[in-house]
Structures are given as structure tokens and as C-alpha cells.
Design a protein around this motif. Structure first.
Motif, PDB file in Angstrom:
ATOM      1  N   ARG A 142       0.860  -1.179   0.000  1.00 11.16           N
ATOM      2  CA  ARG A 142       0.000   0.000   0.000  1.00 11.16           C
ATOM      3  C   ARG A 142       0.900   1.234   0.000  1.00 11.16           C
ATOM      4  O   ARG A 142       1.879   1.278   0.748  1.00 11.16           O
ATOM      5  N   CYS A 143       0.585   2.200  -0.867  1.00  9.92           N
ATOM      6  CA  CYS A 143       1.456   3.383  -0.943  1.00  9.92           C
ATOM      7  C   CYS A 143       0.701   4.579  -1.498  1.00  9.92           C
ATOM      8  O   CYS A 143      -0.434   4.450  -1.945  1.00  9.92           O
ATOM      9  N   ALA A 144       1.356   5.726  -1.445  1.00  6.49           N
ATOM     10  CA  ALA A 144       0.775   6.926  -2.066  1.00  6.49           C
ATOM     11  C   ALA A 144       1.382   7.065  -3.448  1.00  6.49           C
ATOM     12  O   ALA A 144       2.560   6.752  -3.647  1.00  6.49           O
ATOM     13  N   ILE A 145       0.572   7.500  -4.397  1.00  4.06           N
ATOM     14  CA  ILE A 145       1.091   7.753  -5.749  1.00  4.06           C
ATOM     15  C   ILE A 145       0.904   9.233  -6.067  1.00  4.06           C
ATOM     16  O   ILE A 145      -0.184   9.781  -5.906  1.00  4.06           O
ATOM     17  N   GLU A 146       1.995   9.855  -6.503  1.00 10.16           N
ATOM     18  CA  GLU A 146       1.936  11.258  -6.940  1.00 10.16           C
ATOM     19  C   GLU A 146       2.451  11.317  -8.376  1.00 10.16           C
ATOM     20  O   GLU A 146       3.246  10.470  -8.778  1.00 10.16           O
ATOM     21  N   PRO A 147       2.021  12.308  -9.153  1.00 11.01           N
ATOM     22  CA  PRO A 147       2.609  12.436 -10.491  1.00 11.01           C
ATOM     23  C   PRO A 147       4.078  12.820 -10.391  1.00 11.01           C
ATOM     24  O   PRO A 147       4.458  13.512  -9.432  1.00 11.01           O
TER      25      PRO A 147
END
Ligand code: AMP
Length: 588
Positions: free
Chosen positions: A252-257
Motif C-alpha cells: 500500500r502506498c501513495a502515488i503522486e505524479p
């Protein structure tokens, strides 16, 4: 400490090429300096009168130094140039001239602090008449110096100290001063990453060293980030696929452009700390290479003053140009035009910037770097609004490979480079490349998906078509932090446009040195006609990395070509360790 004593240390350092010997000499030097002057000693060993990230420059060209020499030693116009031409070294020219006139100045009592203050005065004189003023101060200094001191004083303003080491060796010198080992370096490096002011660190250690190593280490551990001193930016590892990302982030993780602009650290400092009027704030901006770029982006400074509450804060982000009509981000080549010293106003109208903030490192006296990503992200969201010039990076929390793939393609559709994945409980690892951040970029057709940043170490004269540029092939290398040396990865003779060859030749001219720099590790077969000091950094693309016995990095670029010249510190090139990682990734 007298400057003469310091000059004797410089001479010893210049003579040795053994890194261990340098560390030992530096530790003696640091031990002999008083706590009140050690910061100045450290800056001077780097040919500076301020930490590297302060925009304090001498603004003196070789010609001005030659004039100062002629004035100082009362020789006719052209005489200093004549001697300089003969030996190719301003320092030696100064020593020669001083030897004739100041030979008897054996016991020069001028202190390091006195010389430092004069050099600082040179750097600080600006405006009308400053050329004459600088020359006047320097010639006065040279006149009062013994020959050995003159040698180094003449070299400092033109950044030609030639001592052959960088910050890491200074840290080892400090470690050696504590207990005659390099064992304290990791602790020193950890603080250097969050406060890369070697003078300040040295002062902290020196002030308590008499009380013992334990005290010294404790005093460094207390060092925290502060507004007005940039932290070394954190970097990302690379992933080969969305599955790879999930595997490395615990599912599980955060995705940013991944925005392709200019890495920018924003510091805001409240009045009382910087001696400003009550209620006011000062904004500073730093580049990835820790350069103070505040003056380049008046639009971001104005936006920070307007949009962010007046807090003591350090934010990390990416500045990127956008089209005000469509709102779309611009490609890197257009954004990078904003990195300039002239025509700032007109370019800020033509290429307006947004600052996409992805981290908060410090807030109102509290360091956040050891807090988890989620906590830091919350502060970013509290401070910034999406519709503003300074805005939070878009962010999605995901636990599914298909979702990651979707976000990746959405980013590509917006002309972005790809995505960044962030471990939710990951801390901010200043100055390090770690798995808390993972980049996933558009894959190219070649096996080697990523580019390599490398420093130009030297070149051979051209033959045939390129003889007109004076450069035929050039040697590039990457930095090995552990050994504080540059190791080669390729000699490049093709893949540049005529303009790029011309630029290389022009830039190379100012960087040429008479001998191979001491921290260049080069195989005999890879010698160069002209050696350059490590300054010019290029981004290179290649078909793949291959094992190589000829190149000292152990790996070489296959079919390399230049993507662009980069504004980067030479120590910030792709490291030898990363090269190994990319090599392994290639096999996947
Ligand atoms: P690297 O520095 O090679 O590890 O690549 C990561 C770079 O991507 C950073 O240095 C930033 O300049 C840039 N970047 C763009 N968008 C982001 C983001 N959302 N988070 C972190 N870095 C980003």
C-alpha cells in the motif's frame, strides 16, 4: 592561527594524493585551529568565504587577479601575465612575484580571521567602481603576505584551490580529529545531510572536543534543520513495474505524479529569526544542487508571501512552467529557461511557474523529517490550496497494481514523466536515495530506461570533422562517494550535435587544469589530452550498461548520447552504487 600556518597546511594537502594522508592532515589542521576560527578555516580549504549554498561569489576574473598582482608587487603592466603564461598557475605566479619582493616576510602574523575578512570584503563589494575596489583589496592583501600565503590568496577568488577533495573528506578529517578513526563519519554525514554547512558542523565539534568524543558526537546529534540552510534533497529508487512498487512498499502506498521541472526547496522564515521587521517574513528558494535561487523566481516568492501563512517552514517540491491559457504543464526544456540570471522579469511572464509541493520538512521549530510520510503530507495539505501557484502535489493512496498502472498512464497523458510512489510510513531521508520513494518512468525502447548523469573529466583534441571544435572525444565519469573520487564510464566521440560540441569546447576552456585532478580514478588507456576540473555535468542516454575492465566504475555506457547539459553538482551525478542497481534492473 596565522594565515601563513594555514598556507603551510594547504601546501601539504596539495602535495599528497593519498586520501588517508589528507584526512590526517586535515584533522591536525582542525585540531590546531581555535573554535572561533575553525569555520573560516573550513570555508577557506574549499576556496570560499561562506558555505557552498550561500550565493557569495568573488566576482573576479583571472585578468583582475593579474592586475592585483602587478599593483601589489609594483611590476609593469603585462609582467604578471607573462609569468602566468609561463607556468599556467595564478598561485605560482603570485608566489614568484612575492618571492622577489616579500622574501623576508618569513614570520607573517596576519591571522586566518583577518585574511578571511578581507576576502569577504572582496566578495561583498558590488556596484559602481567595484572592480577597482576588489583589485585594491586583493593587492593590499597580497602585498602584506609571505610568498606561500600569496600563492593561495591569489587562487581563492578564481576558485582554483586544487586541493583535490570535497566535503566528504572534510567530514572524515573531523572524524579523525575525534578519535583517529573514520568511524564517526556516518554520524557526521547524517547531520551534514540536514545542515550541509561544514563550517558550522566543525565549530560544534571543535567547541566540545576537549570534553571527549562522546560530547562531540552528542553535540552533532543535536543539530536540526533550520530555515535558511537547505537540506540535501531526498532521491528515489527505481521500479520496473507496478508490482515491483507494491512489493517494496508493503502493498500500500501513495502515488503522486512525477513532474519534470526544477527541484525547489522553499524556506519561509518569520521576522524575529532573520532580524526583519515584526510581522514580516522572508522567503528563500534553493535548487537541487543547494544553490540559492531566490532571485530567479520573483513570482514564486510573491506567491509564497501571499498564499502561505507566515510560518517558519521548509517545503520540498518541483517548480514547473505552465501555459496560463490551457493550464497545461510545459516540457522541461521550457521550464529550464527560468533558471537564469538575466531577463528574469520577462521570462517570468512568458514562462510562469507553479510550485508543486510534495513534502514538508520543518514547521515552526519542529523537524518533521523523521515523521512518517502521511504526517508530513497532512501538513502540506493544511498549508496549501490546490488552486494556488504553490499547491500540493496530487496524491492517491492505492493498494492495487492495476490502479497504479492507471495513474501512470493518466500522468503520461498529461505529458508528465511518470509517477512517484511513496511509502506511507517512510521518513524523509535527506541526501539519500532510498526505497521510501520509488520512481516509475515511461520505459524506452532500449534496455536502459533511465538516463545517467555524469561529469566531463577531460577530452582529446578532435580529428577530422570535429577538429574545428577542438574536441574530438571526451571522458565522462560518475562519483564514488565512499572514495571521494570520480570513476570513468565512457569515452564519448559521437551522439552530439554541432552546437553541443561547440558548447562543450566553450565550457571546457574555463575548466582546463594542467594535471589530472587528484580524485580522478582513470585507467591508463583512458588518458586525455586535456583534463577538466569536475564541474560540467551532462545527462546521457545509452542502449545499456555493460561490464567493463577499461572503465574504473566497472561498468560502461553502450552507445551513449547526450540528452542535455545539466545544472548539477559533480558529486550529485549518478553514483557508482546506483549504476550497479541500474545494471541489475536491466536484467529484469
Ligand atoms: P531522482 O532525483 O533521480 O531520484 O528523481 C526524483 C526526482 O523527481 C526528484 O529529485 C524531483 O526533482 C522529481 N519529482 C517530480 N515529482 C516528484 C514527486 N511527486 N515527489 C518527489 N520527487 C518528484
Amino acid at each position: 592561527m596565522t594565515f601563513q600556518k594555514l598556507a603551510e597546511y594547504f601546501a601539504q594537502l596539495e602535495l599528497t594524493s593519498s586520501r588517508n594522508a589528507m584526512v590526517e592532515i586535515l584533522s591536525r589542521l582542525f585540531g590546531e585551529a581555535e573554535a572561533s576560527e575553525i569555520d573560516k578555516v573550513v570555508y577557506l580549504t574549499q576556496g570560499r568565504v561562506a558555505p557552498l549554498y550561500e550565493p557569495v561569489e568573488f566576482g573576479m576574473a583571472e585578468k583582475m587577479i593579474l592586475r592585483a598582482l602587478e599593483l601589489a608587487f609594483g611590476v609593469g603592466v603585462g609582467k604578471a601575465t607573462e609569468i602566468f603564461k609561463k607556468n599556467g598557475d595564478l598561485g605560482e605566479a603570485a608566489r614568484d612575484l612575492s618571492n622577489k619582493i616579500n622574501k623576508n616576510k618569513k614570520n607573517n602574523k596576519k591571522t586566518v580571521t583577518e585574511v578571511f575578512m578581507e576576502l569577504l570584503r572582496i566578495a561583498q563589494s558590488g556596484g559602481e567602481g567595484s572592480v577597482e575596489k576588489k583589485i585594491g583589496i586583493l593587492s593590499g592583501l597580497l602585498q602584506e603576505s609571505d610568498p606561500l600565503s600569496a600563492k593561495y590568496i591569489a587562487r581563492i577568488p578564481v576558485d582554483k584551490m586544487r586541493l583535490g577533495f570535497s566535503d566528504m573528506t572534510v567530514l572524515e578529517g573531523l572524524s579523525w580529529m575525534m578519535d583517529k578513526t573514520k568511524g564517526n563519519k556516518p554520524a557526521m554525514e547524517a547531520v551534514y545531510n540536514i545542515r550541509p554547512d561544514l563550517g558550522y558542523i566543525a565549530k560544534q565539534v571543535r567547541a566540545v572536543i576537549k570534553a571527549g568524543k562522546k560530547q562531540a558526537l552528542a553535540s552533532i546529534e543535536e543539530i536540526k534543520p533550520v530555515t535558511g540552510t537547505p537540506l540535501l534533497p531526498m532521491r528515489a529508487e527505481r521500479a520496473a513495474s507496478p508490482d515491483d512498487i507494491l512489493e517494496n512498499t508493503g502493498g500500500r502506498c501513495a502515488i503522486e505524479p512525477k513532474v519534470d521541472g526544477l527541484r525547489t526547496q522553499l524556506h519561509i522564515k518569520r521576522a524575529q529569526r532573520w532580524g526583519l521587521k515584526a510581522g514580516s517574513c522572508e522567503v528563500r528558494l534553493y535548487s537541487r544542487g543547494l544553490e540559492n535561487v531566490t532571485g530567479m523566481y520573483p513570482d514564486l516568492v510573491a506567491a509564497a508571501e501571499k498564499e502561505i501563512a507566515c510560518e517558519d517552514v521548509i517545503l520540498d517540491g518541483e517548480a514547473i512552467g505552465y501555459n496560463p491559457q490551457s493550464g497545461k504543464f510545459l516540457p522541461f526544456q521550457e521550464t529550464v529557461q527560468r533558471k537564469r540570471k538575466y531577463d528574469i522579469e520577462s521570462f517570468s511572464k512568458n514562462v510562469p511557474l507553479k510550485l508543486i509541493v510534495f513534502d514538508c520538512l520543518y514547521l515552526n521549530g519542529r523537524s518533521l523529517i523523521n515523521e512518517p510520510y502521511t504526517v508530513r503530507r497532512k501538513e502540506v495539505e493544511k498549508l496549501l490550496r490546490k488552486e494556488n501557484t504553490i499547491q500540493p502535489a496530487e496524491m492517491h493512496i492505492v493498494n492495487d497494481a492495476a490502479e497504479i498502472e492507471k495513474l501512470f498512464h493518466a500522468a503520461l497523458a498529461k505529458n508528465l514523466e511518470g509517477i512517484m510512489a511513496k511509502k506511507l510510513d517512510g521518513v524523509y531521508q535527506a541526501g539519500a536515495r532510498g526505497w521510501n520513494w520509488i520512481k516509475y518512468k515511461k520505459s524506452y525502447e532500449s534496455k536502459l530506461a533511465d538516463t545517467i548523469d555524469a561529469v566531463v573529466m577531460g577530452y582529446d583534441y578532435g580529428q577530422g570533422k570535429r577538429s574545428k571544435f577542438g574536441v574530438g572525444a571526451f571522458l565522462v565519469g560518475v562519483y564514488d562517494k565512499k572514495e571521494d573520487s570520480f570513476k570513468t564510464i565512457s569515452k564519448i566521440g559521437t551522439g552530439l550535435t554541432d552546437e553541443e560540441w561547440q558548447e562543450l569546447a566553450a565550457r571546457g576552456k574555463g575548466l582546463a587544469v594542467s594535471e589530472k585532478p587528484k580524485n580522478y580514478n582513470v585507467n591508463k588507456t583512458m588518458g586525455c589530452d586535456v583534463w577538466l576540473r569536475p564541474k560540467l555535468v551532462g545527462e546521457f542516454k545509452a542502449d545499456e550498461l555493460t561490464k567493463s575492465p577499461m572503465h574504473t566504475a566497472g561498468l560502461a555506457l553502450r552507445f551513449p548520447r547526450l540528452v542535455r547539459w545539466r545544472e548539477k553538482n559533480p558529486e550529485d551525478t549518478t553514483s557508482t552504487k546506483e549504476m550497479e542497481a541500474i545494471f541489475k534492473l536491466q536484467a529484469k
